[in-house]
Motif scaffolding. Structure first.
Motif: not given
Ligand code: AMP
Length: 213
Positions: A30-32, A34-36, A51-53, A56-58, A86-88, A90-92, A159-163, A170-172
């Motif tokens: 889960s990249t989400g 990993m980023l958290r 900040e990006v997360m 709700g941006d990518l 992947p989410r784009t 380019a990622q695919a 609870q997640r900060a972006d939920d 924005q995520r949608l």
């Molecule tokens: P998620 O846990 O998958 O809902 O991801 C939470 C947030 O992490 C997303 O709203 C993006 O900001 C970032 N994120 C997670 N996966 C990706 C990805 N594959 N590409 C870009 N941003 C990502």
């Protein structure tokens, strides 16, 4: 077997991925998550993505592709579940190259379909165990004992900060602009399978199992 779980935020990708980890010895990527983790570690990269997360941006393709590359070089056990990646396009493309260069194949892409109104309800009621990551919902999946995780017994629900509704919208938006084209991309490659993500958790599990088997 390596699979992608594809769908908007709140479609249930994480919940289903965790079940596959438990029952099929697969590895959830889960990249989400990993980023958290990066965000919590307070590193330079972590501060940049936080900040990006929250908005709700990518996060940029380079960062997430780098995270996935590292994992693909490790043990694959029962196979990888790509959750939120992947989410784009380019990622695919990058994933296809990485799979090829590590001698692996992508076996299926499972699109979890849900309608937008249901997502808002799902996301705003969602919380997780801070210890093991089990996902709960204040209407559809409450723990047996309030505040205590059924899975690991910890009392550390988060609870997640972006939920929240604003960030979800924005995520949608990002999903429809950048991620939903992947549905056509994988359909054209003959790899797409679609399941009803609004069915109850066990029915979704069964639909995914029938794709995998
Ligand atoms: P998620 O846990 O998958 O809902 O991801 C939470 C947030 O992490 C997303 O709203 C993006 O900001 C970032 N994120 C997670 N996966 C990706 C990805 N594959 N590409 C870009 N941003 C990502």
């Amino acid at each position: 077997m390596n699979i992608i779980l594809l769908g908007p935020p709140g479609a249930g990708k994480g919940t289903q991925a965790r079940h596959l980890v438990d029952t099929r010895d697969m590895i959830q990527l889960s990249t989400g998550d990993m980023l958290r983790e990066a965000k919590d570690s307070g590193t330079e990269m972590g501060n940049k993505v936080a900040e990006v997360m929250a908005r709700g941006d990518l996060v940029t393709d380079d960062i997430v592709i780098g995270l996935i590359r590292e994992k693909l070089e490790g043990d694959s056990k029962g196979g990888f579940i790509f959750d939120g990646f992947p989410r784009t396009l380019a990622q695919a493309d990058a994933l296809a190259d990485l799979m090829e260069s590590t001698g692996q194949t992508l076996d299926a892409v499972i699109e979890m379909q849900v309608d937008d109104a249901a997502l808002v309800e799902r996301i705003t009621g969602r919380y997780t165990c801070g210890e093991c990551g089990e996902v709960y919902h204040n209407v559809t999946k409450r723990p047996k004992v309030e505040g205590v995780c059924d899975n690991c017994g910890a009392s550390n629900m988060k609870q997640r900060a972006d939920d929240n509704e604003e960030s979800l919208r924005q995520r949608l938006m990002e999903y429809y602009k950048k991620t939903s084209p992947l549905i056509g991309y994988y359909y054209a490659k003959g790899q797409l399978h679609t399941v009803d993500g609004l069915a109850d958790i066990d029915d979704v599990r069964a639909s995914i199992a029938s794709v995998l088997d």
